[in-house]
Structures are given as structure tokens and as C-alpha cells.
Scaffold this motif. Structure first.
Motif, PDB file in Angstrom:
ATOM      1  N   ARG A  74     -56.600   0.645 -40.670  1.00 29.48           N
ATOM      2  CA  ARG A  74     -56.681  -0.711 -40.136  1.00 29.48           C
ATOM      3  C   ARG A  74     -56.354  -0.737 -38.646  1.00 29.48           C
ATOM      4  O   ARG A  74     -55.563   0.069 -38.156  1.00 29.48           O
ATOM      5  CB  ARG A  74     -55.722  -1.641 -40.888  1.00 29.48           C
ATOM      6  CG  ARG A  74     -56.194  -2.039 -42.271  1.00 29.48           C
ATOM      7  CD  ARG A  74     -55.262  -3.083 -42.860  1.00 29.48           C
ATOM      8  NE  ARG A  74     -53.973  -2.498 -43.198  1.00 29.48           N
ATOM      9  CZ  ARG A  74     -53.674  -1.992 -44.389  1.00 29.48           C
ATOM     10  NH1 ARG A  74     -54.582  -2.012 -45.346  1.00 29.48           N
ATOM     11  NH2 ARG A  74     -52.483  -1.489 -44.626  1.00 29.48           N
ATOM     12  N   THR A  75     -56.949  -1.680 -37.966  1.00 31.02           N
ATOM     13  CA  THR A  75     -56.635  -1.897 -36.558  1.00 31.02           C
ATOM     14  C   THR A  75     -55.377  -2.765 -36.442  1.00 31.02           C
ATOM     15  O   THR A  75     -54.878  -3.322 -37.433  1.00 31.02           O
ATOM     16  CB  THR A  75     -57.796  -2.579 -35.835  1.00 31.02           C
ATOM     17  OG1 THR A  75     -58.013  -3.882 -36.423  1.00 31.02           O
ATOM     18  CG2 THR A  75     -59.072  -1.763 -35.975  1.00 31.02           C
ATOM     19  N   LYS A  76     -54.880  -2.882 -35.238  1.00 28.07           N
ATOM     20  CA  LYS A  76     -53.694  -3.706 -34.998  1.00 28.07           C
ATOM     21  C   LYS A  76     -53.980  -5.166 -35.331  1.00 28.07           C
ATOM     22  O   LYS A  76     -53.130  -5.859 -35.922  1.00 28.07           O
ATOM     23  CB  LYS A  76     -53.264  -3.569 -33.536  1.00 28.07           C
ATOM     24  CG  LYS A  76     -52.027  -4.364 -33.174  1.00 28.07           C
ATOM     25  CD  LYS A  76     -51.667  -4.164 -31.713  1.00 28.07           C
ATOM     26  CE  LYS A  76     -50.443  -4.981 -31.319  1.00 28.07           C
ATOM     27  NZ  LYS A  76     -50.105  -4.795 -29.891  1.00 28.07           N
ATOM     28  N   GLU A  77     -55.168  -5.647 -34.981  1.00 28.44           N
ATOM     29  CA  GLU A  77     -55.523  -7.037 -35.272  1.00 28.44           C
ATOM     30  C   GLU A  77     -55.591  -7.290 -36.775  1.00 28.44           C
ATOM     31  O   GLU A  77     -55.183  -8.359 -37.254  1.00 28.44           O
ATOM     32  CB  GLU A  77     -56.868  -7.386 -34.621  1.00 28.44           C
ATOM     33  CG  GLU A  77     -56.843  -7.457 -33.100  1.00 28.44           C
ATOM     34  CD  GLU A  77     -56.803  -6.082 -32.453  1.00 28.44           C
ATOM     35  OE1 GLU A  77     -57.032  -5.088 -33.179  1.00 28.44           O
ATOM     36  OE2 GLU A  77     -56.524  -6.005 -31.237  1.00 28.44           O
ATOM     37  N   GLN A  78     -56.105  -6.320 -37.540  1.00 28.95           N
ATOM     38  CA  GLN A  78     -56.178  -6.488 -38.992  1.00 28.95           C
ATOM     39  C   GLN A  78     -54.797  -6.489 -39.626  1.00 28.95           C
ATOM     40  O   GLN A  78     -54.542  -7.232 -40.577  1.00 28.95           O
ATOM     41  CB  GLN A  78     -57.053  -5.382 -39.590  1.00 28.95           C
ATOM     42  CG  GLN A  78     -58.525  -5.523 -39.263  1.00 28.95           C
ATOM     43  CD  GLN A  78     -59.345  -4.335 -39.733  1.00 28.95           C
ATOM     44  OE1 GLN A  78     -58.848  -3.214 -39.817  1.00 28.95           O
ATOM     45  NE2 GLN A  78     -60.604  -4.576 -40.039  1.00 28.95           N
ATOM     46  N   ASN A  79     -53.889  -5.659 -39.123  1.00 31.26           N
ATOM     47  CA  ASN A  79     -52.516  -5.671 -39.638  1.00 31.26           C
ATOM     48  C   ASN A  79     -51.829  -6.995 -39.345  1.00 31.26           C
ATOM     49  O   ASN A  79     -51.046  -7.493 -40.162  1.00 31.26           O
ATOM     50  CB  ASN A  79     -51.723  -4.513 -39.028  1.00 31.26           C
ATOM     51  CG  ASN A  79     -52.060  -3.182 -39.657  1.00 31.26           C
ATOM     52  OD1 ASN A  79     -52.344  -3.100 -40.847  1.00 31.26           O
ATOM     53  ND2 ASN A  79     -52.027  -2.117 -38.870  1.00 31.26           N
TER      54      ASN A  79
END
Length: 514
Positions: free
Chosen positions: A252-257
């Protein structure tokens, strides 16, 4: 994926049914009922909760709401298990009507897409349904405001109606004429295909089972990893025996987390990228100890819709190999994406041939860099890709083979009626071999990567020691290879003197006659 069969709160529905027949009170009441506010009429309705688990998947909570005052109904599913370590992407190639019956579990974070229809269903609520059920709900929602759009926004009406016609073709239904006489469930302005989940009305095409079915691809992208699509074949295969089904996990990307609530949204804004550079981490400011952490941004136009976009470029050093440049383009307007890898070093004097003996699934996790000039082949399954196929890729061996599978499936088997039945069956057999190679069932096999510019790379987990499974051969390029690469016409030494000599030998201009 394991399930807690001994958990008294999550039991299979079959056990609840048997307990009800035997009047067994130990199992407990399967359904919990609570009063809930109806958002449509403001009265009190009833929400029923059923905690259960789906075999070979995980624990879920099925919720159903009904209002006795206005008839409002709603149902959804929520995951009762933990968020998975990685997100997942499912790809289903629907080639016949039977594939529409595949069970589908969609979490509230999952996004569905059908590229052939340019259709994307954003993340909304969890569902347990089938592929046909998802398309039915989509068609119903799109048709809901079509009579109003026809008069207020004719252009939007035509575009949405074209998507609706394609959905009706897939579902085997035909459009109900708006000028038809009012029937049961019809309004004064015309006849609607569906009035919602209760009393839904639609008309099926005659001979729908024998109709021509145009294949399409359905994609599910769930950053929480809690979605699922049914596959065919034995359970032990984990979907490897289904040539139309594929799953890929991704970090996952930071935005998804942040979206999943796993990370707090940082108060400090991100450092903006300049027109010619910026972004990433700066070594000068003490943000990193490594070089090549700066991300460069260049303005350009989208090749699909001509909208202004930014191309991001970053230099990366691969240990025991060389520097490479990774380029990424993403269009926010039309969704076009492109990733490419280029060499960041000088042109090699010799070519390089890499031969890897793949023995088990651990070899499939090796990092691999395939440049746009490299050819790839696996003799055991008769796979031979010419140089330039797939472009430049920096991924794992499993990811590269999955990309080959997706490209071949879409370009060959997704042509519909134009493809011959015999050729399609033969190619499905080949894709089955490729799928077994992706799942390591075809091991051992040999992967050959031949790059005349020596810009390709296969990870050596034992570096700097020698890898017994990886064979590296260097060779002199032929005249034909240099000609294809444009190297025969390149002159890097003495070109200044040659240009000066040509200028001296040039004839003087003729004098003009008055």
C-alpha cells in the motif's frame, strides 16, 4: 487464508441451520436485531446482523436493513477480520455467460472497473453478490436518472445510454421502450427497467443463452485486501488452475494507509515539486543519507486525452549492476498510466544473455529488470517474446510473467467473434502453461533474457558470490543488431574534424548578377 472455526461468534451458516432444526441453544441466536433510523422517512427500522465466515476466505458480518413504514431496504457486508498486510488486485476475464455467476465479495474500500466500457465503480459499501449482480446494480443506478438527463443533458444521456446498451447486451436484456404503454410499475413519463431491489422489472432477450457474448475484463482493486472473487478448479490450487482468474498483491501507498486509518494524516504539507526538479528526499537538508533520492518532474501532454500532465523521473542504483532511470506518467483526467525504465549509463560494448534456472516459488520473487531492447523466452512452455515487447519493466519475475499473461490474454482471447475457435482453444492451453509457471507448478523451467545492450538484470541473492542458477554470457553484437539499434550511424570520435573538413570543401556561393 485461515478461518477461526472454533470461534463461537463466527460459525458457518450450515451450523446455524442445523442448530435451529435440532433446537440446540448452545450455538446461540444466529441473527441479532437492532433498531435503526431510516434515512428515507425518519422512522425506526430494523437492522439484522449475521456474523459468519465464508469458507476459504474470512469472517464477515452480513447486515440487512428494512423499514416497515416506507419499504426502504438496504444490505451490505463488512469484513470482521483484520486488514491484510498488502492490498490486492483481482482480474477476471469474462468470456461467457457462465462467468457472470462467479461469486464476488467487495469490501467498502474496493474499486471495480471494466476497461472495455470505460466504467469505474468507486469504493462505497461492502457487498456479497455475483458479477452479474454488480452489473445489474450498475445498470439500475445508471438508468435511474436517464429520463431527466434526456431533456436536461442530451450529450450526457447519449454517453450513458451507450454504456447501458452494452450492459444490457452482457446481461441478455433489451431496452424497454419509453413510449410503450404504462404497465405495472410504470410511471406516466415512461417505463423503467427496474424500480430497485423490491419489485425489480426487466425484460430478457429471447434466446439470451445462445447470443453472441463479447468478452470483457473485470478488475477489483482493494487496498485493504479483504475482497475476493470466486475461481474454478480445485481449492488447493489457490486459483492457479483457472486461466481466467488472477490475483496480485501489492504494498500500500502512504495515501492508502491514511485512507484505511492505519496512519495519521501528517500536519506538515508535502514539499512541492518544482517545474524542473524537486520532490523526494534531499540529502543536503539531511532528509536521507543516500544519493539519487531526488524526484524530477517534467511537464507534458497526455497521449490519450491531450491534457497537461507531469512525468516523474528518478535515478535508481541497482547493486552490482548499474544506474537506471524510472519514469512514471499518470493522467488525472482520463486515468492513463505509463511506467518505463531506461538505462542511466553509457551504451555497453557487448551484449549480455542471462539464463536463469527457476526451481521453486522463491525464484519467482527475484527482482528483474527487462529493458525495452531485451527478448524473453521460456523454452519449456514455448514462450518467445521479441525485443521491445512490454517495453522496459522493473519488477519481480512473477510480476513480469503476470504482465505477459495479461497482455497476451487481452490481445488474443479478448477479440470475440473474430478469433477462430481452434486457435482460441490452442492458445488457452498455452496460457494454462504460463499460469502454471506463474504459480511455480511448472518448475523447474528456464528463463532466458537476451539483451544486445546489456541493460537487463536478474537479481543474484547470493551477491557478491556466484549464483549457480544464473548463467551470464557476454557476446559481440552482430552488424544487423547494431543496425537495428542505430549504432552503425553513430560517430562519437573525430566528428568535429570531419564537420570542419566538409565546411572547407564546400564550394563558394555564386556571385549574383545585377
Amino acid at each position: 487464508m485461515t478461518t477461526q472455526r472454533n470461534d463461537p461468534h463466527f460459525r458457518p451458516i450450515g451450523e446455524y441451520a442445523e442448530a435451529q432444526d435440532k433446537n440446540d441453544d448452545e450455538v446461540g441466536k444466529p441473527i441479532e436485531e437492532i433498531e435503526s433510523l431510516c434515512m428515507r422517512c425518519g422512522e425506526q427500522g430494523v437492522t439484522r446482523l449475521l456474523p459468519t465466515y465464508i469458507p476459504y476466505f474470512k469472517e464477515v458480518i452480513v447486515m440487512s436493513f428494512s423499514c416497515p413504514h416506507c419499504g426502504e431496504r438496504n444490505s451490505e457486508i463488512q469484513s470482521a477480520g483484520e486488514i491484510q498486510p498488502k492490498g490486492c488486485i483481482y482480474t477476471i476475464h469474462v468470456t461467457n455467460k457462465k462467468d457472470l455467476d462467479r461469486q464476488l465479495i467487495k469490501s467498502e474500500f474496493c474499486t471495480l472497473s471494466v476497461p472495455e466500457l470505460e466504467l469505474q465503480i468507486p469504493a462505497k459499501r461492502g457487498q456479497i453478490t455475483t458479477i452479474e449482480g454488480v452489473l445489474n446494480d450498475t445498470l439500475r443506478d445508471l438508468e435511474l436518472d436517464q429520463p431527466l438527463r434526456k431533456h436536461m443533458q442530451p450529450e450526457v444521456y447519449e454517453k450513458i445510454e451507450s454504456i447501458c446498451d452494452r450492459l444490457r447486451e452482457i446481461l441478455g436484456e433489451h431496452r424497454v421502450d419509453e413510449e410503450a404503454a404504462p404497465e405495472e410499475g410504470a410511471t406516466e413519463s415512461g417505463t423503467m427497467r427496474s424500480l430497485g431491489p423490491v419489485g425489480a422489472r426487466h425484460e430478457e432477450n429471447e434466446g439470451a443463452d445462445t447470443r453472441q457474448f463479447r468478452p470483457f475484463k473485470l478488475g477489483l482493486d482493494d487496498p485493504s485486501g479483504n475482497s475476493f472473487v470466486e475461481y474454478t478448479g480445485p481449492i488447493e490450487s489457490g486459483g492457479g488452475a483457472d486461466n481466467k482468474w488472477s490475483k496480485r498483491d501489492y504494498p500500500r501507498t502512504k495515501e492508502q494507509n491514511i485512507l484505511l486509518g492505519l496512519l495519521a494524516d501528517p500536519d506538515a504539507p508535502n514539499k512541492p515539486a518544482d517545474a524542473v526538479g524537486g520532490g523526494g528526499l534531499s540529502k543536503e537538508l539531511g532528509e536521507t543519507e543516500f544519493e539519487n533520492e531526488e524526484i524530477f518532474s517534467f511537464a507534458g501532454t497526455c497521449s490519450s486525452c491531450n491534457a497537461p500532465i507531469q512525468t516523474l523521473m528518478k535515478k535508481v542504483n541497482i547493486p552490482y549492476f548499474k544506474d537506471i532511470v524510472i519514469m512514471s506518467t499518470n493522467c488525472d483526467r482520463c486515468g492513463y498510466r505509463d511506467n518505463e525504465v531506461k538505462s542511466g549509463s553509457a551504451i555497453s560494448e557487448t551484449g549480455r544473455k542471462l539464463t536463469l534456472q527457476v526451481n521453486d516459488s522463491e525464484d519467482l520473487s527475484r527482482d528483474i529488470l527487462k529493458s525495452d531492447t531485451a527478448g524473453l523466452s521460456i523454452p519449456e512452455i514455448d514462450l518467445h517474446l521479441a525485443p521491445g515487447t512490454l517495453g522496459g519493466r522493473f519488477t519481480t519475475l512473477e510480476g513480469l510473467l503476470q504482465s505477459v499473461y495479461d497482455e497476451l490474454y487481452e490481445k488474443v482471447l479478448m477479440r470475440g467473434d473474430s478469433a477462430k475457435v481452434g486457435d482460441v482453444n490452442k492458445f488457452e492451453g498455452f496460457l494454462g502453461k504460463l499460469k502454471r509457471a506463474i504459480s511455480a507448478e511448472a518448475c523447474p523451467f528456464t528463463l532466458i533474457l537476451d539483451d544486445p545492450l546489456a541493460n537487463s538484470y536478474i537479481q543474484n541473492p547470493y551477491a557478491p558470490d556466484e549464483d549457480e542458477q544464473l548463467k551470464v554470457e557476454t557476446y559481440e553484437r552482430t552488424f544487423e543488431q547494431n543496425e537495428e539499434l542505430g549504432l552503425n550511424d553513430i560517430k562519437v570520435e573525430g566528428y568535429e574534424q570531419e564537420d570542419g573538413k566538409k565546411a572547407d570543401e564546400a564550394p563558394a556561393p555564386a556571385a549574383s548578377v545585377p
